[in-house]
Design a protein around this motif. Structure first.
Motif, PDB file in Angstrom:
ATOM      1  N   ALA A 127       1.194  -0.939   0.312  1.00  0.00           N
ATOM      2  CA  ALA A 127      -0.003   0.029  -0.012  1.00  0.00           C
ATOM      3  C   ALA A 127       1.350   0.958  -0.400  1.00  0.00           C
ATOM      4  CB  ALA A 127      -1.047  -0.179   0.829  1.00  0.00           C
ATOM      5  N   VAL A 128       1.004   2.375  -0.755  1.00  0.00           N
ATOM      6  CA  VAL A 128       1.250   3.548  -0.884  1.00  0.00           C
ATOM      7  C   VAL A 128       0.355   4.516  -0.744  1.00  0.00           C
ATOM      8  CG1 VAL A 128       2.419   4.897  -2.030  1.00  0.00           C
ATOM      9  CG2 VAL A 128       3.330   2.417  -2.433  1.00  0.00           C
ATOM     10  N   ASN A 129       0.335   5.640   0.002  1.00  0.00           N
ATOM     11  CA  ASN A 129      -0.341   6.986   0.762  1.00  0.00           C
ATOM     12  C   ASN A 129       0.114   7.764  -0.409  1.00  0.00           C
ATOM     13  OD1 ASN A 129      -1.835   8.664   1.001  1.00  0.00           O
ATOM     14  ND2 ASN A 129      -1.664   9.001   3.451  1.00  0.00           N
ATOM     15  N   CYS A 130      -0.248   8.088  -1.395  1.00  0.00           N
ATOM     16  CA  CYS A 130       0.085   9.257  -2.469  1.00  0.00           C
ATOM     17  C   CYS A 130       0.357  10.291  -1.312  1.00  0.00           C
ATOM     18  CB  CYS A 130      -0.299   8.896  -3.539  1.00  0.00           C
ATOM     19  SG  CYS A 130      -0.108   7.160  -4.516  1.00  0.00           S
ATOM     20  N   ALA A 131      -0.474  10.778  -1.475  1.00  0.00           N
ATOM     21  CA  ALA A 131      -0.627  12.233  -1.029  1.00  0.00           C
ATOM     22  C   ALA A 131       0.656  12.917   0.676  1.00  0.00           C
ATOM     23  CB  ALA A 131      -2.554  12.192   0.025  1.00  0.00           C
ATOM     24  N   ALA A 132       0.763  11.044   1.380  1.00  0.00           N
ATOM     25  CA  ALA A 132       1.977  11.726   1.995  1.00  0.00           C
ATOM     26  C   ALA A 132       3.055  11.508   1.295  1.00  0.00           C
ATOM     27  CB  ALA A 132       1.791  10.235   3.020  1.00  0.00           C
ATOM     28  N   LEU A 133       2.972  11.126  -0.127  1.00  0.00           N
ATOM     29  CA  LEU A 133       5.260  11.688  -0.746  1.00  0.00           C
ATOM     30  C   LEU A 133       5.497  12.432  -1.349  1.00  0.00           C
ATOM     31  CD1 LEU A 133       4.921   8.266  -2.977  1.00  0.00           C
ATOM     32  CD2 LEU A 133       5.628   8.348  -0.631  1.00  0.00           C
ATOM     33  N   PRO A 134       6.696  13.433  -0.826  1.00  0.00           N
ATOM     34  CA  PRO A 134       6.841  14.379  -1.358  1.00  0.00           C
ATOM     35  C   PRO A 134       7.144  14.725  -2.404  1.00  0.00           C
ATOM     36  CG  PRO A 134       8.085  14.071   1.079  1.00  0.00           C
ATOM     37  CD  PRO A 134       7.386  12.553   0.537  1.00  0.00           C
ATOM     38  N   SER A 135       6.864  15.394  -3.762  1.00  0.00           N
ATOM     39  CA  SER A 135       7.117  15.445  -5.182  1.00  0.00           C
ATOM     40  C   SER A 135       8.002  15.153  -5.809  1.00  0.00           C
ATOM     41  CB  SER A 135       6.339  17.114  -5.608  1.00  0.00           C
ATOM     42  OG  SER A 135       7.766  18.019  -5.270  1.00  0.00           O
ATOM     43  N   GLU A 136       9.715  15.416  -4.204  1.00  0.00           N
ATOM     44  CA  GLU A 136      10.756  15.034  -4.702  1.00  0.00           C
ATOM     45  C   GLU A 136      11.197  13.790  -4.586  1.00  0.00           C
ATOM     46  OE1 GLU A 136      11.077  16.677  -1.013  1.00  0.00           O
ATOM     47  OE2 GLU A 136       9.384  17.520  -2.908  1.00  0.00           O
ATOM     48  N   ASN A 150       5.841  -6.810  -6.768  1.00  0.00           N
ATOM     49  CA  ASN A 150       6.097  -7.478  -8.234  1.00  0.00           C
ATOM     50  C   ASN A 150       5.190  -9.126  -7.830  1.00  0.00           C
ATOM     51  OD1 ASN A 150       6.799  -8.222 -10.512  1.00  0.00           O
ATOM     52  ND2 ASN A 150       8.774  -9.277 -10.291  1.00  0.00           N
ATOM     53  N   GLY A 151       5.284  -9.504  -8.436  1.00  0.00           N
ATOM     54  CA  GLY A 151       4.282 -10.905  -8.091  1.00  0.00           C
ATOM     55  C   GLY A 151       2.730 -10.297  -7.595  1.00  0.00           C
ATOM     56  N   GLY A 152       2.925  -9.336  -7.221  1.00  0.00           N
ATOM     57  CA  GLY A 152       1.627  -9.196  -5.633  1.00  0.00           C
ATOM     58  C   GLY A 152       0.210  -7.997  -6.510  1.00  0.00           C
ATOM     59  N   SER A 153       0.592  -7.450  -5.759  1.00  0.00           N
ATOM     60  CA  SER A 153      -0.640  -5.265  -6.108  1.00  0.00           C
ATOM     61  C   SER A 153      -0.075  -4.927  -5.071  1.00  0.00           C
ATOM     62  CB  SER A 153      -2.033  -5.954  -5.301  1.00  0.00           C
ATOM     63  OG  SER A 153      -2.468  -7.238  -5.894  1.00  0.00           O
ATOM     64  N   ILE A 154      -0.172  -3.949  -6.107  1.00  0.00           N
ATOM     65  CA  ILE A 154       0.483  -2.599  -5.482  1.00  0.00           C
ATOM     66  C   ILE A 154      -0.663  -2.174  -5.266  1.00  0.00           C
ATOM     67  CG2 ILE A 154       1.362  -1.644  -7.523  1.00  0.00           C
ATOM     68  CD1 ILE A 154       3.417   0.422  -6.311  1.00  0.00           C
ATOM     69  N   PHE A 155      -1.147  -1.308  -4.774  1.00  0.00           N
ATOM     70  CA  PHE A 155      -2.333  -0.100  -4.038  1.00  0.00           C
ATOM     71  C   PHE A 155      -2.173   1.322  -4.072  1.00  0.00           C
ATOM     72  CE2 PHE A 155      -5.835   1.594  -0.711  1.00  0.00           C
ATOM     73  CZ  PHE A 155      -6.371   1.772  -1.250  1.00  0.00           C
ATOM     74  N   LEU A 156      -2.141   2.337  -4.896  1.00  0.00           N
ATOM     75  CA  LEU A 156      -2.122   3.978  -5.338  1.00  0.00           C
ATOM     76  C   LEU A 156      -2.910   4.679  -4.293  1.00  0.00           C
ATOM     77  CD1 LEU A 156      -0.260   3.229  -8.158  1.00  0.00           C
ATOM     78  CD2 LEU A 156       0.861   3.664  -6.306  1.00  0.00           C
ATOM     79  N   ASP A 157      -3.052   4.235  -2.796  1.00  0.00           N
ATOM     80  CA  ASP A 157      -4.064   5.341  -2.715  1.00  0.00           C
ATOM     81  C   ASP A 157      -3.865   6.887  -2.733  1.00  0.00           C
ATOM     82  OD1 ASP A 157      -6.487   6.017  -0.480  1.00  0.00           O
ATOM     83  OD2 ASP A 157      -5.385   5.025   1.029  1.00  0.00           O
ATOM     84  N   GLU A 158      -5.097   7.618  -2.867  1.00  0.00           N
ATOM     85  CA  GLU A 158      -5.321   8.532  -2.943  1.00  0.00           C
ATOM     86  C   GLU A 158      -4.240   9.009  -4.227  1.00  0.00           C
ATOM     87  OE1 GLU A 158      -7.995  10.343  -2.432  1.00  0.00           O
ATOM     88  OE2 GLU A 158      -8.193   8.893   0.043  1.00  0.00           O
ATOM     89  N   ILE A 159      -5.196   8.480  -4.988  1.00  0.00           N
ATOM     90  CA  ILE A 159      -3.534   8.864  -6.445  1.00  0.00           C
ATOM     91  C   ILE A 159      -3.756   9.695  -7.137  1.00  0.00           C
ATOM     92  CG2 ILE A 159      -5.040   7.778  -8.245  1.00  0.00           C
ATOM     93  CD1 ILE A 159      -2.940   6.493 -10.052  1.00  0.00           C
ATOM     94  N   SER A 160      -4.395  10.848  -6.498  1.00  0.00           N
ATOM     95  CA  SER A 160      -5.470  12.265  -7.591  1.00  0.00           C
ATOM     96  C   SER A 160      -4.328  13.235  -6.492  1.00  0.00           C
ATOM     97  CB  SER A 160      -6.115  12.201  -6.452  1.00  0.00           C
ATOM     98  OG  SER A 160      -6.584  12.370  -5.603  1.00  0.00           O
ATOM     99  N   GLU A 161      -4.137  12.893  -5.652  1.00  0.00           N
ATOM    100  CA  GLU A 161      -2.636  13.271  -5.820  1.00  0.00           C
ATOM    101  C   GLU A 161      -1.298  13.539  -5.848  1.00  0.00           C
ATOM    102  OE1 GLU A 161      -4.169  15.638  -2.962  1.00  0.00           O
ATOM    103  OE2 GLU A 161      -6.364  14.330  -3.396  1.00  0.00           O
ATOM    104  N   MET A 162      -0.701  13.009  -6.470  1.00  0.00           N
ATOM    105  CA  MET A 162       0.108  12.373  -7.779  1.00  0.00           C
ATOM    106  C   MET A 162       0.523  13.391  -8.502  1.00  0.00           C
ATOM    107  SD  MET A 162       1.487   8.475  -9.298  1.00  0.00           S
ATOM    108  CE  MET A 162       1.656   7.746  -7.405  1.00  0.00           C
ATOM    109  N   PRO A 163       1.821  14.067  -8.242  1.00  0.00           N
ATOM    110  CA  PRO A 163       2.552  14.771  -8.997  1.00  0.00           C
ATOM    111  C   PRO A 163       2.420  14.645 -10.624  1.00  0.00           C
ATOM    112  CG  PRO A 163       3.790  14.926  -7.580  1.00  0.00           C
ATOM    113  CD  PRO A 163       2.830  13.797  -7.248  1.00  0.00           C
ATOM    114  N   LEU A 164       1.882  15.748 -12.060  1.00  0.00           N
ATOM    115  CA  LEU A 164       1.527  15.138 -13.329  1.00  0.00           C
ATOM    116  C   LEU A 164       2.921  14.617 -13.439  1.00  0.00           C
ATOM    117  CD1 LEU A 164      -0.005  18.344 -14.387  1.00  0.00           C
ATOM    118  CD2 LEU A 164      -1.110  15.560 -14.256  1.00  0.00           C
ATOM    119  N   ALA A 165       4.071  14.990 -13.399  1.00  0.00           N
ATOM    120  CA  ALA A 165       5.120  14.620 -13.995  1.00  0.00           C
ATOM    121  C   ALA A 165       5.025  12.602 -13.079  1.00  0.00           C
ATOM    122  CB  ALA A 165       6.461  14.517 -13.311  1.00  0.00           C
ATOM    123  N   ALA A 166       5.077  12.391 -12.419  1.00  0.00           N
ATOM    124  CA  ALA A 166       5.016  11.133 -11.814  1.00  0.00           C
ATOM    125  C   ALA A 166       4.052   9.984 -12.483  1.00  0.00           C
ATOM    126  CB  ALA A 166       4.784  10.879  -9.814  1.00  0.00           C
TER     127      ALA A 166
END
Length: 463
Positions: free
Chosen positions: A215-224, A253-269
């Motif tokens: 699980a990845v909380n996209c909203a908590a990842l600094p853009s840089e 890899n070989g499982g699942s990645i959960f991109l929570d709040e993907i709307s908060e991810m920067p356009l470049a990412a």
């Protein structure tokens, strides 16, 4: 040269042989201390033991770096721009599982007790003993491993949604039909509706069920740091990248990645996520050779992505790619027939945890619950049932019991200073409680109160 490294507060980092307890373990560690010699000495000693170290010299820098996520944080109490205890509360409010070890050269027993009460994992006094640090890291690593194993087992037993409404029955059927065949999913809905639960259901019914769930909380990842966190980096790729690190996609890899709040991810990412979907390859930062990954990509958002596409804050092509199969979760106010079954489920759950008798809801209480909107959705209902389990002694829960546990607003005008202060405190706490979806524990952390103290205040307000 081996020996004692002197600092103004003292830091006993004798370069001793690498202990067996760390040889197979590498942790990502953030050290926040204003003393340069302590930062560099700890960094050098721990990097020789295969740990990845990032250092910060003040509160502001530590707050920024901490957003990237670390297995362990060493945090000084006294920093030039503030008190480390304030950052401790912030870190635990964001992630209650974050392991933070407080360090100080001029602390007292009251400070240590407060740190532990707030949620610090341990408290180390200066001069710092390397053996003590290594033992703390070892114990923390074991704790993290146990939590990860618990999460894995929890994921393995995630069941269907509790409820009998037509939308829930349709959702379960759609998950069962699509999860074994598709690999890209989008889950939308308000906060607290159960998006991560659906993600777990998808994972367990997919062809990647035996793999990891990341699980990845996209909203908590600094853009840089988004690219490094998701795709990893090679050693020396940028300042502070001492060792190579595999990113979240490689972990999944070989499982699942959960991109929570993907709307908060920067356009470049977003563009790089699109490329992963198209090529099934990622390229770690600082590396030219791509790495092949194959996994479920499960995205979630509580925002209107179509509107964001129109506003050019979300890529249209990425929306098309992740939207192979979409699940829209309705708030419980739009499926009120599920409220009572969910409440009864949580009452049973809390009774099992506390080894007490399971409480029942009277017919009038069931009617009251069905009439409530629950803006925090299932999460708010769960917290209410937890309070019921704690405070209600009777086996049958009446409407008055529920009403006594709800925050109340006051429309009357205060007659004096004392009453005005009391009303302000009541309204302030009620607003914080609503902001946290009714979660008393998280609200207590945000307000800097012990949970038991906050409960007492809530009962006082309702008396």
């Amino acid at each position: 040269m081996s020996g004692l490294v002197p600092t103004k507060s003292g830091c006993d980092l004798t370069d001793k042989p690498i202990q067996d307890w760390t040889k197979d373990t590498m942790a990502r560690i953030l050290i926040i201390d204003d003393e340069e010699q302590i930062r560099t000495s700890l960094k050098s000693a721990l990097e020789r033991r295969n740990h990845e170290i990032v250092t910060a010299e003040n509160l502001a820098q530590g707050r920024q770096f901490a957003q990237a996520g670390f297995d362990l944080v060493f945090l000084d109490v006294m920093l030039p721009d503030g008190n480390g205890l304030d950052l401790l509360e912030e870190l635990l409010a964001r992630d209650s599982r974050q392991i933070v070890v407080m360090i100080s050269g001029h602390s007292d027993i009251d400070t240590a007790v407060k740190a532990i009460r707030v949620g610090a994992y341990d408290f180390i006094e200066k001069p710092i003993s390397l053996d003590r640090v290594l033992i703390t890291i070892d114990n923390a690593t074991r704790t993290t491993s146990l939590i990860s194993e618990k999460d894995r087992l929890t994921s393995a037993v995630y069941g269907n949604f509790v409820g009998r409404s037509e939308p829930i029955l349709r959702l379960i059927d759609e998950v069962h039909r699509s999860a074994p065949k598709a690999t890209r999913f989008l889950i939308t809905g308000e906060n607290g509706t159960g998006k991560e639960l659906v993600a777990h259901m998808i994972h367990q019914r997919s062809r990647f069920a035996d793999g990891p769930f990341v699980a990845v909380n996209c909203a908590a990842l600094p853009s840089e740091l988004v690219e490094s966190e998701l795709f990893g980096h090679s050693a020396g790729a940028f300042t502070g990248a001492v060792k190579a690190r595999k990113g979240k996609f490689v972990e999944a890899n070989g499982g699942s990645i959960f991109l929570d709040e993907i709307s908060e991810m920067p356009l470049a990412a977003q563009a790089k996520i699109l490329r992963v979907i198209e090529t099934k390859q990622i390229t770690p930062v600082g590396q030219e050779k791509p790495v092949t990954v194959e996994c479920n990509i499960i995205a979630a958002s509580n925002r209107d992505l179509i509107k964001m596409v129109a506003d050019k804050s979300f890529r249209q092509d990425l929306l098309y790619r992740i939207n192979a199969v979409q699940f829209k979760l309705l708030p419980i106010r739009e499926r009120r027939e599920d409220i009572v079954p969910i409440a009864e489920h949580f009452l049973q759950l809390f009774a099992n945890e506390t080894k007490t008798r399971t409480k029942t809801l009277s017919a009038e209480t069931q009617q009251l619950l069905r009439s409530m909107d629950f803006p925090g959705n299932v999460r708010e209902l769960k917290n209410l049932m937890e309070r019921v389990n704690i405070y209600c002694d009777a086996d049958t829960i009446l409407p008055a019991d529920i009403e006594s546990l709800l925050p109340r607003s006051s429309t009357s005008t205060p007659q004096g200073l004392k009453e005005a202060v009391s009303q302000f405190e009541r309204d302030f706490i009620k607003t914080a409680l609503a902001r946290n979806g009714g979660n008393v524990t998280q609200t207590a952390r945000e307000l800097g109160l012990e949970r038991s103290h906050l409960y007492k205040k809530l009962r006082k307000f309702d008396s």
